[in-house]
Every structure is written in C-alpha cells, then in structure tokens.
Design a protein around this motif. Structure first.
Motif, short mmCIF file in Angstrom:
data_model
loop_
_atom_site.label_atom_id
_atom_site.label_comp_id
_atom_site.label_asym_id
_atom_site.label_seq_id
_atom_site.Cartn_x
_atom_site.Cartn_y
_atom_site.Cartn_z
N GLU A 200 0.84 -1.23 -0.05
CA GLU A 200 0.07 -0.05 0.07
C GLU A 200 0.82 1.23 -0.06
O GLU A 200 2.10 1.04 0.74
CB GLU A 200 -0.83 0.03 1.28
CG GLU A 200 -1.90 -1.07 1.45
CD GLU A 200 -3.00 -1.13 0.43
OE1 GLU A 200 -3.17 -0.22 -0.25
OE2 GLU A 200 -3.12 -2.54 -0.18
N THR A 201 0.41 2.38 -0.67
CA THR A 201 1.36 3.58 -0.75
C THR A 201 1.51 4.15 0.81
O THR A 201 0.73 4.15 1.65
CB THR A 201 0.68 4.75 -1.67
OG1 THR A 201 0.35 4.04 -2.88
CG2 THR A 201 1.26 5.73 -1.73
N PRO B 20 5.61 6.66 -3.66
CA PRO B 20 5.70 7.74 -2.99
C PRO B 20 5.91 7.45 -1.37
O PRO B 20 5.22 6.59 -0.76
CB PRO B 20 4.09 8.49 -2.83
CG PRO B 20 3.69 7.98 -4.37
CD PRO B 20 4.28 6.77 -4.62
N SER C 157 2.84 3.92 -8.39
CA SER C 157 1.99 4.56 -7.57
C SER C 157 2.30 4.04 -6.07
O SER C 157 1.78 4.70 -5.12
CB SER C 157 0.74 4.22 -8.01
OG SER C 157 0.33 2.70 -7.78
N LYS C 158 3.26 3.05 -5.71
CA LYS C 158 3.29 2.69 -4.60
C LYS C 158 4.73 3.33 -4.07
O LYS C 158 5.17 3.12 -2.96
CB LYS C 158 3.57 1.33 -4.58
CG LYS C 158 2.37 0.44 -5.14
CD LYS C 158 1.20 0.58 -4.29
CE LYS C 158 -0.22 -0.02 -4.93
NZ LYS C 158 -0.05 -1.63 -4.53
#
Length: 254
Positions: free
Chosen positions: A82-83, A111, A108-109
């Motif tokens: 999860e981010t 950051p 997207s993961k």
C-alpha cells in the motif's frame, strides 16, 4: 540467527537503521529476517509471487518468531504494497529489465519510499536508465563475486524531476584520465561510479562480457543476411569501445 550470503549481506549493509522495508521477490525471506533479528528495521513486508517461495517465507518468519515484525504477502511486484507503508525497497536476484518493469508498474506505490537497493543479475543498464528517467538519484554502486558469479548492487535515493540536470550530469559524456571518451550509453552499461573506481572484480566482469560479445559476433558473421551483417558491425564497435575503456583504466591504475 540467520547468516546471509555475501551478496545478501552487502544489500543488508545498505539498509538504513530504523527503516520500514519491502523485500520484493523475497524468496525465503532471509533478508528481512536477518534485518529484523539485527534490530536494523522497524518492520518489513516480504513479497513473493511464486507459491513455493511464498510458503517457505511464511515458515521462515513463523519459525523465527517474527510474525509481528514481518508480513509475508503473495503478489506480483509492488502490488503487495500500500502506498506509504515502507520507506526502503529491496529487489534482488532478477534481470534488470524485469526489475525496471516492476518499478514502472508499481510507480503509484513509491511515494514515501526514500531508498531503492537493487541487485540485478544482468541488464544493469535497464535499471540505471529507469532510475534516471524517473528522478531517482543513483548514490552508489558496489560489485562483488560469489560462487563464481559477479553481482552489482545499485543504491538510489529519491530525487525530484527539478533536479534532473544534476541527475543527468552523472551520465554526461566524460573523458577518462587516460584520454578515452565514455558515452552516456556506456556509462549506463558499465556504471558511472564503477568506471571511476574500476575495482579488479569489475575488470573481471567486463573481460567475461567481452568473451560473450565475441561469441555473438562470431555467430552473426556466419550469416549473410543484411540484418546480421549490420548487427555484427554494431557488436564489433561495442567490443572495441569496451576494450578501449578497459585498456585506458588499466594504464592509469596505481
């Protein structure tokens, strides 16, 4: 207590103390288990897509009594995350092209991730290009030999697209002390830091790579097809350029 191979130990040594780590393609979860046992990490996620290694990782964590520190998750690449869950990602033991595709698919993961510690078995240039194109700063390169194989470990930290000029400068065409110019492409291939340091094991790797390229060239020369002739010329040019770099650096080594 887990004892790591030389390769995994070198990766472990690059994990900052207090990290939250994701080890992607964790196999038997040896790396996160070691990091937890040594008190180096706060938590870890061991990701594994293959059922056998996934089950082995679960057993390893359970038998080590580390279920509260390490989560073993089944999934492909960064899909197990999860981010914002981790600040360090380690990926080891696969081809550089696959590694770059995993990072790209999982953008997207990323950051919140501060460090990438990557050990491609081959195709290191794919990883270096991906890091540069996506604003990651290559901070160090290491090379080692173990059980007759040579490995490179690339460590990168978060940069920003605003720092692109500084990131690009690492791969700017340069002249070696012996006078040979090295292109951006060759720096991606041979490593901008490793070319500077030129350790003996690095020379060994590239002598081996030259032998492989010579065999490819010989095979291509057996064909009269136009595409094969052109490719053989390209390989011959690559061989000569790599030889020039190695010869130049051998001359200036103390």
């Amino acid at each position: 207590m887990i004892k790591l191979s030389k390769r995994l130990q070198m990766i472990a040594d690059r994990v900052p103390k207090g990290s939250k780590v994701a080890d992607i393609g964790s196999d038997h979860a040896l790396l996160p288990t070691y990091l937890a046992q040594q008190g180096i990490i706060v938590s870890a996620i061991a990701g594994e897509v293959n059922p056998g290694p996934y089950e082995a990782a679960q057993r390893q964590v359970l038998e080590s009594g580390l279920s509260k520190v390490i989560q073993v998750r089944s999934g492909d690449g960064l899909a197990v995350l999860e981010t914002g869950e981790v600040d360090v990602i380690t990926i080891a033991g696969m081809g550089g092209s696959l590694m770059a595709s995993i990072l790209d698919a999982g953008k997207s993961k990323l950051p919140g991730v501060k460090h990438l510690i990557l050990q491609p078995n081959v195709g290191e240039d794919h990883v270096r290009r991906w890091l540069l194109e996506n604003g990651w700063k290559l901070e160090s390169e290491a090379i080692l030999e173990e059980d007759g194989k040579i490995y490179e470990i690339l460590t990168a930290s978060t940069g920003s697209l605003e720092e692109r000029d500084a990131l690009e400068s690492l791969y700017a065409e340069r002249q070696l002390p012996g006078g040979v110019n090295v292109s951006k492409e060759r720096l991606h291939q041979m490593g901008p830091y490793l070319i500077n340091e030129a350790p003996e094991i690095w020379f060994m790797k590239w002598e081996s790579e030259l032998n492989k390229l010579a065999m490819i060239e010989a095979q291509l020369k057996l064909s009269t097809a136009e595409a094969s002739i052109v490719k053989a010329e390209q390989v011959h040019k690559e061989i000569n350029e790599i030889k020039e770099v190695l010869a130049c650096l051998q001359k200036v080594k103390p």
